[in-house]
Design a protein around this motif. Structure first.
Motif, PDB file in Angstrom:
ATOM      1  N   PRO C 236     -15.384  -4.110  14.253  1.00  0.00           N
ATOM      2  CA  PRO C 236     -16.603  -3.661  14.928  1.00  0.00           C
ATOM      3  C   PRO C 236     -17.175  -2.420  14.244  1.00  0.00           C
ATOM      4  CG  PRO C 236     -14.694  -3.665  16.431  1.00  0.00           C
ATOM      5  CD  PRO C 236     -14.178  -3.958  15.067  1.00  0.00           C
ATOM      6  N   ASN C 237     -18.487  -2.261  14.315  1.00  0.00           N
ATOM      7  CA  ASN C 237     -19.171  -1.092  13.750  1.00  0.00           C
ATOM      8  C   ASN C 237     -18.913  -0.900  12.260  1.00  0.00           C
ATOM      9  OD1 ASN C 237     -19.834  -0.523  16.433  1.00  0.00           O
ATOM     10  ND2 ASN C 237     -17.906   0.571  16.681  1.00  0.00           N
ATOM     11  N   HIS C 238     -18.828  -2.006  11.530  1.00  0.00           N
ATOM     12  CA  HIS C 238     -18.466  -1.874  10.115  1.00  0.00           C
ATOM     13  C   HIS C 238     -19.520  -1.138   9.299  1.00  0.00           C
ATOM     14  CE1 HIS C 238     -21.111  -5.339   9.546  1.00  0.00           C
ATOM     15  NE2 HIS C 238     -20.466  -5.922  10.539  1.00  0.00           N
ATOM     16  N   THR C 239     -20.752  -1.064   9.803  1.00  0.00           N
ATOM     17  CA  THR C 239     -21.755  -0.343   9.011  1.00  0.00           C
ATOM     18  C   THR C 239     -21.528   1.168   9.037  1.00  0.00           C
ATOM     19  OG1 THR C 239     -23.204  -0.420  10.921  1.00  0.00           O
ATOM     20  CG2 THR C 239     -23.638  -2.012   9.187  1.00  0.00           C
ATOM     21  N   ALA C 240     -20.614   1.633   9.897  1.00  0.00           N
ATOM     22  CA  ALA C 240     -20.360   3.068   9.951  1.00  0.00           C
ATOM     23  C   ALA C 240     -19.372   3.510   8.872  1.00  0.00           C
ATOM     24  CB  ALA C 240     -19.834   3.460  11.334  1.00  0.00           C
ATOM     25  N   TYR C 241     -18.728   2.550   8.196  1.00  0.00           N
ATOM     26  CA  TYR C 241     -17.653   2.917   7.273  1.00  0.00           C
ATOM     27  C   TYR C 241     -17.950   2.563   5.828  1.00  0.00           C
ATOM     28  CZ  TYR C 241     -15.154   3.037  11.708  1.00  0.00           C
ATOM     29  OH  TYR C 241     -14.781   3.305  12.990  1.00  0.00           O
ATOM     30  N   GLU C 242     -17.403   3.394   4.926  1.00  0.00           N
ATOM     31  CA  GLU C 242     -17.414   3.024   3.524  1.00  0.00           C
ATOM     32  C   GLU C 242     -16.203   2.134   3.265  1.00  0.00           C
ATOM     33  OE1 GLU C 242     -18.173   6.215   0.792  1.00  0.00           O
ATOM     34  OE2 GLU C 242     -19.299   7.307   2.304  1.00  0.00           O
ATOM     35  N   TRP C 243     -16.168   1.499   2.085  1.00  0.00           N
ATOM     36  CA  TRP C 243     -15.122   0.492   1.905  1.00  0.00           C
ATOM     37  C   TRP C 243     -13.715   1.092   1.998  1.00  0.00           C
ATOM     38  CZ3 TRP C 243     -11.370   0.270  -1.866  1.00  0.00           C
ATOM     39  CH2 TRP C 243     -11.547   1.066  -2.995  1.00  0.00           C
ATOM     40  N   GLN C 244     -13.552   2.328   1.520  1.00  0.00           N
ATOM     41  CA  GLN C 244     -12.219   2.936   1.589  1.00  0.00           C
ATOM     42  C   GLN C 244     -11.818   3.220   3.033  1.00  0.00           C
ATOM     43  OE1 GLN C 244     -14.667   4.022  -0.510  1.00  0.00           O
ATOM     44  NE2 GLN C 244     -13.822   5.047  -2.306  1.00  0.00           N
ATOM     45  N   GLU C 245     -12.804   3.646   3.824  1.00  0.00           N
ATOM     46  CA  GLU C 245     -12.492   3.928   5.224  1.00  0.00           C
ATOM     47  C   GLU C 245     -12.071   2.643   5.933  1.00  0.00           C
ATOM     48  OE1 GLU C 245     -15.266   7.493   6.741  1.00  0.00           O
ATOM     49  OE2 GLU C 245     -16.351   5.913   5.729  1.00  0.00           O
ATOM     50  N   ALA C 246     -12.771   1.552   5.620  1.00  0.00           N
ATOM     51  CA  ALA C 246     -12.420   0.275   6.223  1.00  0.00           C
ATOM     52  C   ALA C 246     -11.021  -0.151   5.794  1.00  0.00           C
ATOM     53  CB  ALA C 246     -13.443  -0.786   5.841  1.00  0.00           C
ATOM     54  N   ALA C 247     -10.652   0.187   4.559  1.00  0.00           N
ATOM     55  CA  ALA C 247      -9.335  -0.197   4.045  1.00  0.00           C
ATOM     56  C   ALA C 247      -8.211   0.472   4.831  1.00  0.00           C
ATOM     57  CB  ALA C 247      -9.219   0.151   2.562  1.00  0.00           C
ATOM     58  N   THR C 248      -8.480   1.668   5.345  1.00  0.00           N
ATOM     59  CA  THR C 248      -7.403   2.351   6.071  1.00  0.00           C
ATOM     60  C   THR C 248      -6.960   1.550   7.291  1.00  0.00           C
ATOM     61  OG1 THR C 248      -8.975   3.656   7.353  1.00  0.00           O
ATOM     62  CG2 THR C 248      -8.122   4.659   5.352  1.00  0.00           C
ATOM     63  N   PHE C 249      -7.874   0.772   7.881  1.00  0.00           N
ATOM     64  CA  PHE C 249      -7.488  -0.067   9.016  1.00  0.00           C
ATOM     65  C   PHE C 249      -6.432  -1.090   8.590  1.00  0.00           C
ATOM     66  CE2 PHE C 249     -11.634   1.482  10.363  1.00  0.00           C
ATOM     67  CZ  PHE C 249     -11.422   1.773  11.698  1.00  0.00           C
ATOM     68  N   LEU C 250      -6.608  -1.600   7.385  1.00  0.00           N
ATOM     69  CA  LEU C 250      -5.639  -2.553   6.852  1.00  0.00           C
ATOM     70  C   LEU C 250      -4.316  -1.850   6.554  1.00  0.00           C
ATOM     71  CD1 LEU C 250      -5.130  -5.460   5.619  1.00  0.00           C
ATOM     72  CD2 LEU C 250      -5.774  -4.452   3.433  1.00  0.00           C
ATOM     73  N   PHE C 251      -4.406  -0.698   5.895  1.00  0.00           N
ATOM     74  CA  PHE C 251      -3.190   0.026   5.506  1.00  0.00           C
ATOM     75  C   PHE C 251      -2.364   0.426   6.723  1.00  0.00           C
ATOM     76  CE2 PHE C 251      -5.915   1.652   1.767  1.00  0.00           C
ATOM     77  CZ  PHE C 251      -5.725   0.466   1.091  1.00  0.00           C
ATOM     78  N   ARG C 252      -3.064   0.744   7.820  1.00  0.00           N
ATOM     79  CA  ARG C 252      -2.357   1.192   9.015  1.00  0.00           C
ATOM     80  C   ARG C 252      -1.923   0.028   9.902  1.00  0.00           C
ATOM     81  NH1 ARG C 252      -1.154   6.655   8.686  1.00  0.00           N
ATOM     82  NH2 ARG C 252      -2.277   7.085   6.778  1.00  0.00           N
ATOM     83  N   GLY C 253      -2.182  -1.190   9.457  1.00  0.00           N
ATOM     84  CA  GLY C 253      -1.778  -2.336  10.261  1.00  0.00           C
ATOM     85  C   GLY C 253      -2.671  -2.576  11.468  1.00  0.00           C
ATOM     86  N   GLN C 254      -3.845  -1.930  11.492  1.00  0.00           N
ATOM     87  CA  GLN C 254      -4.751  -2.149  12.620  1.00  0.00           C
ATOM     88  C   GLN C 254      -5.710  -3.304  12.358  1.00  0.00           C
ATOM     89  OE1 GLN C 254      -5.962   1.832  12.239  1.00  0.00           O
ATOM     90  NE2 GLN C 254      -4.881   2.574  14.049  1.00  0.00           N
ATOM     91  N   ALA C 255      -5.805  -3.685  11.102  1.00  0.00           N
ATOM     92  CA  ALA C 255      -6.613  -4.847  10.734  1.00  0.00           C
ATOM     93  C   ALA C 255      -5.769  -5.747   9.849  1.00  0.00           C
ATOM     94  CB  ALA C 255      -7.878  -4.426  10.018  1.00  0.00           C
ATOM     95  N   GLY C 256      -6.057  -7.052   9.876  1.00  0.00           N
ATOM     96  CA  GLY C 256      -5.181  -7.998   9.205  1.00  0.00           C
ATOM     97  C   GLY C 256      -5.520  -8.323   7.758  1.00  0.00           C
ATOM     98  N   MET C 257      -6.824  -8.520   7.472  1.00  0.00           N
ATOM     99  CA  MET C 257      -7.195  -8.999   6.145  1.00  0.00           C
ATOM    100  C   MET C 257      -8.442  -8.285   5.636  1.00  0.00           C
ATOM    101  SD  MET C 257      -6.618 -13.116   6.657  1.00  0.00           S
ATOM    102  CE  MET C 257      -7.497 -13.269   8.195  1.00  0.00           C
ATOM    103  N   TYR C 258      -8.572  -8.256   4.310  1.00  0.00           N
ATOM    104  CA  TYR C 258      -9.721  -7.592   3.697  1.00  0.00           C
ATOM    105  C   TYR C 258     -10.071  -8.375   2.433  1.00  0.00           C
ATOM    106  CZ  TYR C 258     -12.545  -3.326   2.795  1.00  0.00           C
ATOM    107  OH  TYR C 258     -13.546  -2.420   2.617  1.00  0.00           O
ATOM    108  N   TYR C 259     -11.232  -9.000   2.394  1.00  0.00           N
ATOM    109  CA  TYR C 259     -11.652  -9.653   1.152  1.00  0.00           C
ATOM    110  C   TYR C 259     -12.179  -8.567   0.230  1.00  0.00           C
ATOM    111  CZ  TYR C 259     -13.865 -12.702  -2.225  1.00  0.00           C
ATOM    112  OH  TYR C 259     -14.221 -13.313  -3.398  1.00  0.00           O
ATOM    113  N   MET C 260     -11.461  -8.281  -0.845  1.00  0.00           N
ATOM    114  CA  MET C 260     -11.755  -7.107  -1.647  1.00  0.00           C
ATOM    115  C   MET C 260     -11.280  -7.307  -3.081  1.00  0.00           C
ATOM    116  SD  MET C 260     -13.083  -4.184  -1.895  1.00  0.00           S
ATOM    117  CE  MET C 260     -14.067  -4.168  -0.417  1.00  0.00           C
ATOM    118  N   GLY C 261     -11.773  -6.479  -3.967  1.00  0.00           N
ATOM    119  CA  GLY C 261     -11.325  -6.517  -5.352  1.00  0.00           C
ATOM    120  C   GLY C 261      -9.958  -5.858  -5.481  1.00  0.00           C
ATOM    121  N   GLN C 262      -9.317  -6.104  -6.614  1.00  0.00           N
ATOM    122  CA  GLN C 262      -7.972  -5.572  -6.847  1.00  0.00           C
ATOM    123  C   GLN C 262      -7.930  -4.054  -6.747  1.00  0.00           C
ATOM    124  OE1 GLN C 262      -7.377  -3.686  -9.698  1.00  0.00           O
ATOM    125  NE2 GLN C 262      -5.168  -3.420  -9.457  1.00  0.00           N
ATOM    126  N   PHE C 263      -9.069  -3.400  -6.968  1.00  0.00           N
ATOM    127  CA  PHE C 263      -9.088  -1.934  -6.961  1.00  0.00           C
ATOM    128  C   PHE C 263      -8.738  -1.352  -5.592  1.00  0.00           C
ATOM    129  CE2 PHE C 263     -13.421  -3.569  -6.526  1.00  0.00           C
ATOM    130  CZ  PHE C 263     -13.779  -3.027  -5.308  1.00  0.00           C
TER     131      PHE C 263
END
Lengths: 276, 289, 407
Positions: C236-263
């Motif tokens: 939710p509210n994904h327009t509020a985040y930059e891609w790195q901020e969104a990635a933290t949800f994945l890193f913290r186990g709060q989100a499951g998947m992220y379609y993203m480049g290897q970087f």
């Protein structure tokens, strides 16, 4: 009785306003001292850190190359403020004390120039800097700031100068003093308070400038604090604690200067009552 | 002869610098606004095409309307609140200076810092505003302040007001200095209550200050850029865009210098109206001196 | 007289020992790649002591804006700039703002360094303008431990994928994270859905501006996209985040998947890095062969570069096996140089995925005209927030396409 009530009301309302106004600062302050884990596990900005850490300031200072950027910003700001004040006092003097054909026109040009949307200048100024070799030099940024602030400063100082009784000016003239002598020995000492007010205002604006440094500088060695902060944001996007520390560092100098010279700052805003 | 030359000698330096860095670029932008130019290859004269296109560009219209929101927001919030704060803190109880300094503080900050701090205040999941709303049980009012296109502009104005209200307050405090204390005393003797004193005595004397503050706020609202640039860059999908920001996007992201210049020109012309009001006001005041 | 001689001598000495400067403007602002580049520059300076290399680093989004200003200025200020292969590079080549770099291959051929398949994305009108440094793949990233915890296996088909989303959602985890404050992340979704549904040729034609955005085949892409939007699988509210901020949800186990480049690995905390894995974006239509996104990053030389000779020397170093190997190893990316093997198992897996695919695209904003990309990507965000408006959005995109391509 009524008096105590009024006093209580004053303190209650003022405290309420100040508390409200301080919330964003408190948020930044707390965030800057938190660890990464705390930020992301709890994901809240309002509680004080459980464990206080200074590590973020260290990272921000080193990674943000703040030491270098502070020096650059200090140079740019000091020279720009001095240059603007000197030049604008000259033009203000001419516009305040002399009758000549283009007086109103020139005054109007200065006044409207200070209010234009600055985007109008972006492209031509950039190209001009490159062609003249001023691009990526501190002097290029300084010259631009001096020129850009001239409109406001001229207007400001002229308004102050016209309040000086013209008898002083006339008397000096009759005594045979030259124009420059009158300017430097009679008028300038009298406008000192205005100059003080203006310099604090200009200091804050130029220190805090972001866009022009972004457009006119490229070397890491020459960047200013605000650019350093945005680069830091670009690098540490998800490390909010580091960015908060960087933001606090970037804010220290203008905030300290402001607190010390507040009286002049407020006078400046009041006299100039136009820019923000 | 020599006398006639003197003012020009004083003006030579400042005016030269001013012409190069400010006057010339303005003319240049006017010229560019009539061309199609990517900023790299040769430009082509296209007459009024950019301007015609602008008024069919929904995002430009949107930006214009957002500027209008900024204008209304600034005028209806920072004027009354600034006045209220000024009236309140003008009472010289011990400590009033400390209160003032703290409220003024945002004016010392760079927009980059302000924008960053406010994006945390308004952050959807753990930001202070939403946390507070949840805490007092108003969960429903907790909003994604910066990502909902319908409210994002208001959120930005809100952040801007943090700095704008103290500014208005400063101007009003200065205005209050010139209110004749004797008139107020006379009103008290006549039995006027606080509201009547304010409405019939103080407010009319504040008129010049109010006019100036409104004009200043309008000009500032039309120039809004930094907060938008730092906090949302006009997004999501241009919904928080303002003219200055849209100009920047068109000229520097989309490589449409001519189109961008035409936005700058429109913005300039709109602002010019208010600048004239302001300048005339200042000059008129001077005549009275 | 003596003084004069000394002066002359000093001048000569300064002249002889003065180092030639090479200025590199770089967008590698994340700490890991920034460090990797700095180390490469260090090695270069040891090998070529006659050069002094200055690297200026800019925040990514600022760089994209400033680059054009640098290139277009009558006097150059940078000798080498980082950039993306494909249309975004050609855009500048077409205007003559960058120069061919064929001298890099003096005494050798392109094929001695790089795969033949890369040549066309690095060329304009049969001349090479771009030296590739590294490339990477896009995939669906997830945390192994999280998948294990809920007994989830990597989905192969779209239906499996939706099933995984459902499982995650039921367990209180946001199925898919994305940060669209800068809209290019959404373009990743657009690309892969279009590739899966309409195939590579169609995608290339579309990004080249040859297919109307109102084409019914394109509408299908948004219908699939809509499924995950309507079911509330996105952050939710994904327009509020930059891609790195969104990635933290994945890193913290709060989100499951992220379609993203290897970087994405560049920004992952050390303790999560090894837990991070990816799978090929699920197949939607079995009749369409799997195509992937593999952007290529590298360097080019501005036409106004003050020191082109030095720039060529530097790029020759960048193309070398040694430099490519180091960079790929530091960041776990794939080197463009043919002689360099994938640096680790993760990269090997990525390479295998690409080798097993039927073809590759660069990325929406690298394949299409920059102006179109800006409007297009913003339109994708508008769609993600207002799926009902899709017809209107596509109509507007089509109008823009006509204006931009003049067709």
């Amino acid at each position: 009785m009524k008096k105590t009530f009024r006093a209580t009301l004053f303190y209650v309302l003022c405290t309420l306003i100040v508390v409200l106004w301080m919330v964003p600062f408190v948020v930044a302050f707390f965030t800057a001292f938190k660890t990464m884990d705390e930020i992301f596990m709890l994901r809240n900005f309002w509680s004080p850190p459980k464990t206080w850490t200074f590590e973020n300031f260290k990272i921000a200072w080193i990674e943000g190359r703040m030491a270098r950027y502070f020096i650059n910003t200090a140079i740019v700001t000091a020279v720009s403020v001095a240059g603007t004040l000197l030049l604008s006092s000259l033009s203000a003097y001419a516009l305040a004390w002399y009758e000549f054909k283009l007086r109103t026109t020139i005054l109007m040009i200065f006044v409207s120039g200070m209010l234009i949307p600055f985007q109008m200048l972006l492209i031509p100024v950039y190209r001009f800097s490159v062609v003249t070799g001023l691009y990526d030099t501190l002097i290029g940024v300084i010259l631009f700031h001096v020129a850009f602030q001239l409109g406001f400063c001229t207007f400001f100082l002229r308004n102050f100068m016209v309040t000086i009784p013209s008898s002083l000016f006339d008397a000096a003239r009759i005594d045979g003093a030259g124009a420059f002598r009158i300017y430097s020995k009679i008028i300038m000492p009298l406008v000192k308070p205005a100059v003080a007010a203006l310099s604090i205002l200009e200091f804050t604006w130029i220190w805090n400038d972001y866009l022009w440094s972004l457009i006119l500088l490229q070397s890491d060695a020459k960047k200013t604090v605000t650019i350093g902060l945005t680069t830091l944001q670009g690098q540490w996007i998800s490390s909010w604690n580091v960015i908060a520390a960087g933001a606090l560092l970037a804010a220290t100098v203008p905030v300290i200067v402001f607190l010390i010279f507040q009286r002049y700052f407020i006078q400046g805003l009041t006299l100039g009552s136009i820019k923000g | 002869m020599r006398k006639k030359l003197t003012p020009y000698l004083f003006l030579a330096g400042p005016l030269t610098l001013y012409s190069i860095w400010v006057i010339y670029p303005i003319f240049r932008t006017f010229l560019v606004s009539f061309t199609r130019w990517d900023g790299m290859t040769k430009s082509r004269f296209v007459g009024w095409e950019n301007f015609v296109r602008l008024f069919n560009d929904r995002y430009f219209i949107l930006s214009l309307l957002n500027n209008l929101k900024w204008m209304i927001g600034f005028v209806i919030l920072s004027i009354p609140l600034g006045l209220l704060f000024a009236m309140l803190m003008d009472q010289k109880y011990p400590g009033h200076k400390v209160y003032k300094s703290l409220v003024y503080l945002p004016m010392a900050l760079s927009f980059v810092v302000i924008g960053q701090i406010w994006s945390w205040v308004l952050e959807p999941s753990g930001g202070v505003v939403n946390a507070f709303l949840r805490w007092i049980g108003l969960e429903g009012l907790a909003k994604p302040w910066l990502s909902d296109p319908k409210i994002v502009t208001y959120s930005l104005i809100w952040a801007a007001l943090w700095r704008q209200i103290p500014y208005a307050m400063v101007l009003f405090l200065a205005g209050l200095q010139s209110v004749d204390k004797e008139h107020v005393e006379a009103a008290i003797v006549d039995g006027a209550n606080a509201f009547q004193r304010f409405w019939y005595v103080i407010l009319p004397e504040l008129r010049p200050a109010i006019v100036i503050t409104i004009t200043v706020n309008i000009i500032d609202s039309l120039r809004a850029f930094d907060i938008v640039f730092v906090m949302t860059r006009g997004g999501p999908y241009y919904s928080s865009s303002v003219m200055a920001n849209y100009m920047y996007i068109q000229a520097f992201h989309n490589y449409r210098m001519g189109y961008g210049a035409s936005i700058a020109v429109i913005q300039f012309l709109i602002t010019l109206g208010f600048i004239l009001i302001y300048v005339l006001n200042v000059l008129k005041r001077e005549e009275r001196l | 007289m003596k003084k004069f001689v000394v002066l002359v001598l000093v001048t000569i000495m300064v002249f002889v020992f003065a180092k030639e400067r090479i200025v590199i403007n770089s967008y590698m602002s994340d700490p890991a790649p920034r460090k990797a580049l700095a180390e490469l520059v260090e090695i270069f300076q040891q090998k070529y002591p006659e050069y002094e290399v200055v690297v200026n680093t800019f925040a990514h989004e600022d760089f994209k804006v400033l680059l054009r200003t640098w290139l277009a200025s009558p006097k150059g200020t940078a000798d080498v700039v980082t950039w993306f292969a494909g249309e975004r590079m050609r855009y500048f080549a077409e205007m003559g703002l960058i120069v061919p770099v064929e001298e890099v291959f003096e005494g050798a051929k392109w094929e001695d360094y790089f795969p033949e398949a890369f040549r066309s994305t690095c060329s304009y009108k049969d001349k090479i303008y771009f030296i590739p440094q590294s490339w990477y793949w896009w995939g669906v990233y997830y945390r192994k431990s999280v998948f294990e915890k809920f007994g989830i296996k990597e989905p192969k088909t779209w239906d499996d994928f939706l099933q995984v989303c459902e499982t995650l959602k039921k367990n209180g985890i946001v199925p898919i994270t994305i940060g669209t404050k800068f809209p290019w992340t959404a373009a990743g979704w657009f690309d892969i859905l279009n590739l899966r549904i309409n195939g590579l040729d169609y995608h290339i034609a579309l990004t080249a501006g040859e297919v109307p955005y109102t084409d019914p085949k394109l509408l299908k892409v948004f219908e699939y996209w809509r499924q995950i939007i309507d079911k509330g699988y996105l952050l939710p509210n994904h327009t509020a985040y930059e891609w790195q901020e969104a990635a933290t949800f994945l890193f913290r186990g709060q989100a499951g998947m992220y379609y993203m480049g290897q970087f994405i690995k560049d920004v992952a905390p050390a303790e999560v890095k090894d837990d991070l894995d990816f799978f090929r974006f699920p197949i939607i239509d079995p009749a369409v062969a799997p195509y992937e996104e593999t952007p290529i990053d590298g360097f080019m030389i501005p036409a106004n570069a003050p020191n082109k000779k030095g720039a060529i020397v530097f790029l020759r170093f960048i193309a070398s096996k040694e430099a490519q190997e180091k960079f790929a190893k530091d960041l776990g990316r794939l080197a463009a140089n043919v002689e360099v093997a994938p640096p680790d198992a993760h990269a090997k897996k990525g390479l295998d995925m690409i080798l097993a695919s039927a073809g590759v695209a660069q990325f929406y904003d690298r394949d299409t005209n920059p102006e179109m990309a800006e409007v297009g990507m913003n339109a994708f965000i508008e769609f993600m927030q207002n799926p009902d408006r899709i017809n209107d959005i596509l109509k507007r995109l089509e109008a823009e396409r006509k204006r931009i391509y003049g067709k």
